[in-house]
Scaffold this active site. Structure first.
Site, PDB file in Angstrom:
ATOM      1  N   ASN A  53     -36.601 -12.788  11.230  1.00 33.92           N
ATOM      2  CA  ASN A  53     -35.996 -13.774  10.106  1.00 33.92           C
ATOM      3  C   ASN A  53     -34.915 -14.738  10.649  1.00 33.92           C
ATOM      4  OD1 ASN A  53     -37.351 -12.998   8.037  1.00 33.92           O
ATOM      5  ND2 ASN A  53     -36.105 -12.219   7.209  1.00 33.92           N
ATOM      6  N   HIS A  78     -42.170 -13.261   3.380  1.00 28.94           N
ATOM      7  CA  HIS A  78     -40.980 -12.431   4.208  1.00 28.94           C
ATOM      8  C   HIS A  78     -40.488 -11.381   2.803  1.00 28.94           C
ATOM      9  CE1 HIS A  78     -40.516 -13.418   8.684  1.00 28.94           C
ATOM     10  NE2 HIS A  78     -42.021 -13.407   8.214  1.00 28.94           N
ATOM     11  N   HIS A 120     -51.020 -20.286   9.110  1.00 27.43           N
ATOM     12  CA  HIS A 120     -50.749 -20.329  10.162  1.00 27.43           C
ATOM     13  C   HIS A 120     -51.019 -22.082  10.600  1.00 27.43           C
ATOM     14  CE1 HIS A 120     -48.760 -17.105  11.794  1.00 27.43           C
ATOM     15  NE2 HIS A 120     -47.997 -17.533  11.273  1.00 27.43           N
ATOM     16  N   ARG A 128     -44.459 -19.559   4.079  1.00 29.35           N
ATOM     17  CA  ARG A 128     -43.713 -18.228   5.018  1.00 29.35           C
ATOM     18  C   ARG A 128     -42.947 -16.948   4.422  1.00 29.35           C
ATOM     19  NH1 ARG A 128     -40.178 -17.705   9.976  1.00 29.35           N
ATOM     20  NH2 ARG A 128     -41.048 -16.170  11.316  1.00 29.35           N
TER      21      ARG A 128
END
Length: 336
Positions: free
Chosen positions: A112, A84, A211, A80
């Protein structure tokens, strides 16, 4: 954060990039972005550090093996973190920069703050790499390698990581807030956000498969399980027991209850059963154009692994700093 046939040692080369004729409007923009991604892939190289830091990948793998063994969820967190990073001005490690008196960085952006983690793992790897190869390897490349190793250690595919990125000297909370998709996004918005980065709906659907590991805070899915109609009633009831409508926002729930520490296709099977935890997840299987890909991945792990690996390479090639641009940070948390 979401092409080509990959084995463990294959590399995505520009000859695999699909070219198209330019046209006016949105299609022309998307083709241009795809072309830019292809060019970036040819400028990066999996052998970039072969002489300057030959033990780099062994160092990263050693730390990641220990980290994932101790806490499998950290593997998901590092994937992740890479997503990001890449989605905000490209894969330049800007997400790792701490705030300064003159700069508010990305760590406290809406998606975040109190959510992204794994910074200490990158710090640990960086310190060991610096001890072996001073001022040579970028934080951006370390993050790319760590995310690959995280997936592999959790049982997912491996791929050859193109290297040669350099580190940004600055970061932007405004850019992060504008670029990162919120969990409330519908499929149309998701497709548009990914297309703006040169990523297709296939890339989107495959990358969201990350996920299959990790967890989410109750606050991120309360509206989905309490208000959306495309949720299995039994699943909604179960999640409501853990996450009351008021209070408990920070409680963590596994994104994939079937095999939360195994990188597999159960995430897609959950979507088909209307058991996606996040609103944005369930949007991938809600009567839209991503349905066929969800069905494919749910029954074909090889197809998922291939497409996920390809999408990670493609995402990892978004607007890298190369050549003399940027710098090689000595400390991933601050510019030199």
């Amino acid at each position: 954060m979401c092409v080509m046939v990959y084995t463990r040692r294959q590399y995505y080369h520009s000859s695999h990039c699909v070219m198209a004729s330019f046209s006016n409007g949105f299609l022309g923009i998307i083709v241009m972005l795809s072309l830019m991604t292809c060019i970036a892939q040819t400028q990066l190289s999996p052998t970039f550090y072969v002489t300057t830091c030959p033990n780099l990948q062994a160092i990263v793998a050693s730390v990641m093996t220990q980290v994932v063994r101790q806490e499998p969820r950290m593997g998901a967190s590092l994937v992740r973190l890479f997503f990001h990073d890449c989605f905000v001005n490209g894969c330049d490690a800007s997400v790792l920069l701490d705030d300064t008196p003159s700069m508010i960085g990305e760590k406290n952006a809406v998606t975040n703050a109190n959510s992204l983690r794994g910074y200490e793992v990158i710090d640990d790897i960086k310190s060991r790499v610096e001890a072996a190869c001073r001022s040579t390897v970028s934080c951006a490349d370390i993050l790319a390698l760590a995310s690959r190793d995280a997936v592999t250690l959790l049982g997912g595919p491996s791929w050859t990581v193109p290297l040669g990125r350099r580190d940004a000297r600055t970061a932007s909370i405004a850019a992060a807030n504008a670029s990162l998709p919120p969990v409330s996004d519908g499929l149309t918005n998701l497709v548009a956000r990914f297309a703006a980065k040169g990523l297709s709906i296939r890339d989107l659907t495959a990358l969201c498969g990350a996920h299959t590991v990790g967890a989410a805070r109750c606050a991120n899915f309360l509206p989905h399980v309490y208000n959306d109609s495309n949720v299995d009633p039994g699943f909604a009831t179960l999640r409501k027991r853990t996450c009351p409508a008021a209070g408990g926002d920070d409680t963590l729930v596994e994104l994939d209850a079937t095999s939360p520490t195994r990188f597999d296709v159960s995430y897609y099977r959950d979507l088909m059963a209307r058991r996606g935890l996040l609103h944005s997840d369930q949007e991938l299987f809600n009567g839209g154009p991503a349905d066929r890909l969800v069905r494919l991945y749910s029954k074909n792990g090889e197809a998922f692994n291939r497409d996920f690996a390809a999408a990670m390479v493609k995402m990892g090639s978004i607007s890298p700093l190369i050549g003399s641009a940027g710098e090689i940070r000595l400390n991933c948390r601050r510019a030199n």
